[in-house]
Design an enzyme around this catalytic site. Structure first.
Site, PDB file in Angstrom:
ATOM      1  N   ASP A  99       0.874  -1.169   0.000  1.00 46.58           N
ATOM      2  CA  ASP A  99       0.000   0.000   0.000  1.00 46.58           C
ATOM      3  C   ASP A  99       0.916   1.226   0.000  1.00 46.58           C
ATOM      4  O   ASP A  99       1.668   1.436   0.957  1.00 46.58           O
ATOM      5  CB  ASP A  99      -0.875  -0.049   1.256  1.00 46.58           C
ATOM      6  CG  ASP A  99      -1.758   1.174   1.400  1.00 46.58           C
ATOM      7  OD1 ASP A  99      -1.578   2.163   0.665  1.00 46.58           O
ATOM      8  OD2 ASP A  99      -2.632   1.131   2.284  1.00 46.58           O
ATOM      9  N   ILE A 100       0.864   2.006  -1.052  1.00 49.40           N
ATOM     10  CA  ILE A 100       1.817   3.116  -1.206  1.00 49.40           C
ATOM     11  C   ILE A 100       1.698   4.135  -0.066  1.00 49.40           C
ATOM     12  O   ILE A 100       2.663   4.817   0.255  1.00 49.40           O
ATOM     13  CB  ILE A 100       1.638   3.781  -2.596  1.00 49.40           C
ATOM     14  CG1 ILE A 100       2.903   4.534  -3.005  1.00 49.40           C
ATOM     15  CG2 ILE A 100       0.415   4.692  -2.635  1.00 49.40           C
ATOM     16  CD1 ILE A 100       2.919   4.968  -4.468  1.00 49.40           C
ATOM     17  N   VAL A 155      -5.956   4.650  -5.894  1.00 49.29           N
ATOM     18  CA  VAL A 155      -4.807   5.094  -5.096  1.00 49.29           C
ATOM     19  C   VAL A 155      -4.982   6.561  -4.687  1.00 49.29           C
ATOM     20  O   VAL A 155      -4.538   6.976  -3.604  1.00 49.29           O
ATOM     21  CB  VAL A 155      -3.490   4.828  -5.862  1.00 49.29           C
ATOM     22  CG1 VAL A 155      -3.302   5.734  -7.049  1.00 49.29           C
ATOM     23  CG2 VAL A 155      -2.308   4.906  -4.928  1.00 49.29           C
ATOM     24  N   ASP A 156      -5.647   7.333  -5.520  1.00 50.49           N
ATOM     25  CA  ASP A 156      -5.922   8.743  -5.219  1.00 50.49           C
ATOM     26  C   ASP A 156      -6.741   8.854  -3.923  1.00 50.49           C
ATOM     27  O   ASP A 156      -6.394   9.613  -2.997  1.00 50.49           O
ATOM     28  CB  ASP A 156      -6.696   9.335  -6.411  1.00 50.49           C
ATOM     29  CG  ASP A 156      -6.761  10.848  -6.422  1.00 50.49           C
ATOM     30  OD1 ASP A 156      -6.116  11.478  -5.569  1.00 50.49           O
ATOM     31  OD2 ASP A 156      -7.469  11.389  -7.298  1.00 50.49           O
ATOM     32  N   GLY A 161      -5.509   1.253 -13.352  1.00 47.46           N
ATOM     33  CA  GLY A 161      -6.763   0.926 -12.682  1.00 47.46           C
ATOM     34  C   GLY A 161      -7.932   1.455 -13.486  1.00 47.46           C
ATOM     35  O   GLY A 161      -8.197   1.002 -14.606  1.00 47.46           O
TER      36      GLY A 161
END
Ligand code: APR
Length: 173
Positions: free
Chosen positions: A9-10, A32-33, A124
Site C-alpha cells: 500500500d503506497i 490510489v488517489d 486501474g
C-alpha cells in the site's frame, strides 16, 4: 537497488515522495488517489484546491505533475500526476504516460528528493493494459536513472499479480 518493484500500500511507504495517480481536477477520486487523500488527511485536499487552475477545473493536465506536502502520510511529499485514459493506444497514451514519470521526477529533483515511490499509473480506472504500462514506466524510469543515478525509485503495486507484471518488465525471464 535504484529501481525496485514491490507489492504494498503506497500510503504506508516512508519515501521522500509518493506519486499519486490523480485526475485533472486534483480534488481526489477512488483507487490510489482516494487512499492517499484518506491517509494524508483533509489538509491534502486543501493544498490541492489551492493549486492554480490552468483551465476551468483543471489543476494538472494529463502528463503533467504538481507537488504538495504529504501531511499525515509517512512520505514527506506527494507528487500528483495524471495518467492517460487508455483508448486503444493511438491517442499518444504511451508518450503521456512517459511524461507522467518524467515530470514527476523533474519535480522530485527540483525539491532535492531522491527516494520516490510510483503506483501503477493508469492501470486501474484509466484502463491502461498493465504489461504495456509497465514497459513504458520502466523504460522511462531507466532513462531517468541513467541521467541521475542518485534517484532511488520504487514501483509500488497494490497486488501480487500486478507486482509480477511489473517485475517481468523489469527483469524479463
Ligand atoms: N497503493 C498502491 N497502489 C494502489 C493503491 C494503494 N493504496 N490503491 C490502488 N492502487 C493501484 C490500483 O490497484 C491500480 O493498479 O493503483 C493502480 C492505479 O489505479 P487507479 O488508482 O485506478 O489509477 P488510474 O488508473 O491512474 O486512474 C486514475 O482514478 O481514482 C481515480 O482520481 C483518480 O480519476 C482518477 C483515476
Amino acid at each position: 537497488m535504484p529501481l525496485a518493484v514491490v507489492a504494498s500500500d503506497i500510503t504506508t511507504l516512508a519515501a521522500d515522495a509518493i506519486v499519486n495517480a490523480a485526475n485533472e481536477t486534483l480534488l481526489g477520486g477512488g483507487g490510489v488517489d482516494g487512499a492517499i487523500h484518506r491517509a494524508a488527511g483533509p489538509a491534502l485536499l486543501a493544498a490541492c484546491r489551492a493549486l492554480a487552475q490552468v483551465a476551468p477545473g483543471v489543476r494538472c493536465p494529463t502528463g503533467e505533475a504538481r507537488i504538495t506536502p504529504g501531511f499525515d502520510l509517512p512520505a514527506r511529499w506527494v507528487i500528483h500526476t495524471v495518467g492517460p485514459v487508455w483508448h486503444g493506444g493511438d491517442r499518444a497514451e504511451a508518450a503521456l504516460l512517459a511524461d507522467c514519470h518524467r515530470n514527476a521526477l523533474r519535480l522530485a529533483r527540483e525539491h532535492g528528493l531522491r527516494r520516490i515511490a510510483f503506483p501503477a499509473i493508469s492501470c486501474g480506472v484509466f484502463g491502461y493494459p498493465a504489461p504495456l504500462a509497465a514497459a513504458v514506466a520502466i523504460g522511462t524510469l531507466r532513462e531517468e536513472l541513467a541521467r541521475d543515478p542518485a534517484l532511488d525509485i520504487v514501483l509500488c503495486c497494490y497486488s501480487e499479480p500486478m507486482r509480477a507484471v511489473f517485475q517481468r518488465a523489469l527483469t524479463p525471464a
